[in-house]
Design an enzyme around this catalytic site. Sequence first.
Site, short mmCIF file in Angstrom:
data_model
loop_
_atom_site.label_atom_id
_atom_site.label_comp_id
_atom_site.label_asym_id
_atom_site.label_seq_id
_atom_site.Cartn_x
_atom_site.Cartn_y
_atom_site.Cartn_z
N ASN A 39 16.60 21.16 43.68
CA ASN A 39 16.84 21.09 45.12
C ASN A 39 18.26 20.61 45.44
OD1 ASN A 39 16.11 21.36 47.78
ND2 ASN A 39 14.71 19.60 47.83
N HIS A 124 0.26 15.27 52.02
CA HIS A 124 1.07 14.26 52.71
C HIS A 124 0.62 14.07 54.16
CE1 HIS A 124 4.81 15.22 49.98
NE2 HIS A 124 3.74 14.88 49.30
N ARG A 149 -1.27 11.01 50.90
CA ARG A 149 -0.08 10.15 50.81
C ARG A 149 0.33 9.75 52.22
NH1 ARG A 149 6.12 11.70 48.97
NH2 ARG A 149 6.29 12.20 51.17
N TYR A 161 12.54 8.05 54.58
CA TYR A 161 12.08 9.06 53.64
C TYR A 161 10.61 9.42 53.92
CZ TYR A 161 9.77 11.29 49.92
OH TYR A 161 8.98 12.19 49.26
N ASP A 212 4.87 6.54 48.58
CA ASP A 212 6.09 6.80 47.80
C ASP A 212 7.24 5.95 48.35
OD1 ASP A 212 8.26 7.89 46.44
OD2 ASP A 212 7.68 9.97 46.80
N HIS A 214 10.25 5.98 46.90
CA HIS A 214 11.46 6.78 46.64
C HIS A 214 12.58 6.00 45.96
CE1 HIS A 214 13.37 10.77 47.72
NE2 HIS A 214 12.15 11.07 47.33
N GLU A 238 4.25 4.88 44.31
CA GLU A 238 5.12 5.81 43.57
C GLU A 238 6.58 5.38 43.67
OE1 GLU A 238 4.37 9.81 44.79
OE2 GLU A 238 6.41 10.48 44.38
N GLU A 264 9.23 11.84 38.71
CA GLU A 264 9.58 13.16 39.25
C GLU A 264 11.02 13.55 38.94
OE1 GLU A 264 8.57 12.18 43.34
OE2 GLU A 264 10.64 12.47 43.92
N ARG A 285 4.84 11.46 36.33
CA ARG A 285 4.98 12.46 37.39
C ARG A 285 5.95 13.59 37.06
NH1 ARG A 285 3.42 13.29 41.80
NH2 ARG A 285 5.25 12.91 43.08
N HIS A 314 4.78 16.28 39.80
CA HIS A 314 5.41 16.39 41.12
C HIS A 314 5.12 17.78 41.70
CE1 HIS A 314 9.49 15.92 43.42
NE2 HIS A 314 8.50 15.42 44.11
N ASP A 318 9.89 22.15 46.85
CA ASP A 318 11.03 22.61 46.05
C ASP A 318 10.63 22.97 44.62
OD1 ASP A 318 11.17 19.61 46.80
OD2 ASP A 318 12.20 19.58 44.88
N GLU A 341 -0.03 16.70 43.24
CA GLU A 341 0.52 16.71 44.60
C GLU A 341 0.56 18.14 45.13
OE1 GLU A 341 4.63 15.48 44.72
OE2 GLU A 341 4.48 14.86 46.81
N TRP A 404 18.74 7.39 47.98
CA TRP A 404 18.01 8.10 49.02
C TRP A 404 16.59 8.26 48.63
CZ3 TRP A 404 15.49 12.90 48.69
CH2 TRP A 404 14.78 13.22 49.88
O1 EZ4 Z 1 12.01 13.77 47.63
O2 EZ4 Z 1 11.10 16.86 46.12
O3 EZ4 Z 1 6.97 12.90 45.89
N1 EZ4 Z 1 7.73 13.64 46.43
C1 EZ4 Z 1 9.05 13.44 46.62
C2 EZ4 Z 1 9.82 14.61 47.18
C3 EZ4 Z 1 11.29 14.60 46.78
C4 EZ4 Z 1 11.87 15.99 46.90
C5 EZ4 Z 1 13.32 16.05 46.43
O4 EZ4 Z 1 13.75 17.36 46.29
O5 EZ4 Z 1 9.52 12.39 46.36
O6 EZ4 Z 1 9.67 14.67 48.57
CO CO Z 2 8.08 11.19 45.10
#
Ligand code: EZ4
Ligand code: CO
Length: 404
Positions: A39, A124, A149, A161, A212, A214, A238, A264, A285, A314, A318, A341, A404
């Site tokens: 991605n 989600h 989620r 996020y 998550d 992130h 996560e 992931e 993941r 994951h 994407d 997921e 991020w």
């Molecule tokens: O941010 O796939 O668990 N899912 C994630 C995703 C990632 C994206 C990044 O390309 O963390 O939403």
């Molecule tokens: Co994630």
Amino acid sequence: MTDAIQGVDVIVASPGRNYVTLRITTADGIVGLGDATVNGRELSVASYLRDHIAPLLVGRDPGRIEDIWQYLYRGVYWRRGPITMAAIGGVDMALWDILGKRTGQPVYQLLGGRVRDRITSYRHAFGWDLPALLDQVDERVAEGCTHVRVQTGVPGLTTVYGVSKDPVYEPAGRAPLPAEEGWDSESYLRYFPGVLAAVRDHVGEQVGLLHDSHHRLTSNQAARLAKAVEPSNLFWLEDVTPAEDPEALRLVRQHSTTPLAIGEVFNTIWDCQQLIEQRLIDYIRTAIVHAGGISHCRKIFALAEVHGVLAAPHGPSDVSPVAYAASLHLAAATHNFGIQEYMGYPDLAHEAFPHAWTFENGALQPGDAAGLGVDVDLDLLAAHEYSPAYLPVARRLDGTVTDW
Ligand code: EZ4
Ligand code: CO
């Protein structure tokens, strides 16, 4: 050789979102499909495939899947990393697709056959505020999801996020430059546990809830969070800490029984080794596309099996419907599989990649078509050109760049 690899085409197109699709054709006319999407870095992986891998494949026996994997991985001095491993992942799944089509078997059958009747998924739900989040959770449960989620807006932050201003969340923005988002871990830590408790109250004890973070928290912040959410009985927490630092999860582990998931952004078994062997996580993941394909993820999941860790690949949009099929075939045949997921896809992506796999009542099936069971509509891909998209970049409130 009458069945040697003859053609390797790389297609970068945008049926609803950008995908890098690989088509490997054999001399006797079998076409294997692979996904090599990274991605926001699509053109790099396309170049790696076109310029450096395609010339190496022509003339080879597509049935020597493991040998080709080793050649592409070990035969290169500059190895590993997301671009290289997604390219290898795309080739690997295309070769499994060819083997399945040649033998008339679905890939899960070639991997040893089914060990389960259905593949449990999670979807989600998000909301800027609690009522909006609860509405989405209710929708998911009404769809038949047993696991959801939950991601919430945070007071004081205009971007978070996993929470979108649109009805569907898609983090990569279509623009020549990445969007910049603001982030403050302490505001999130103060707010999230209360929201999760309210969601738990609302849905009752039966629904599995996931969350998550992130990769944004320090080890100590993550430990505080994992401990604070214990009464809400999360299915998993996560990516609480940065992915490069396996030691960061040790403190979290020492302070909490909240199940932990990560991986992931991992690309090889060596990224997972310490976390799995030292039992610092409960779920691994790795995505089939980003960690070297079916052949390599199978080894990661086997290592996980030895140490009581479950596989939970994951599955965002994407990961194309082609790689998603690969994930489901592997899940069907992997004993220590945990959950898959399912973020869902834009309608155009379903149309571009007609697939035998299904999502129904919260459960996934790989389907029984030969190979991966995914086709590609080349005209539709040609009609939807790639356009640059970037994942956002995040800054703390004082302007410092952060994860991020
Ligand atoms: O941010 O796939 O668990 N899912 C994630 C995703 C990632 C994206 C990044 O390309 O963390 O939403
Ligand atoms: Co994630």
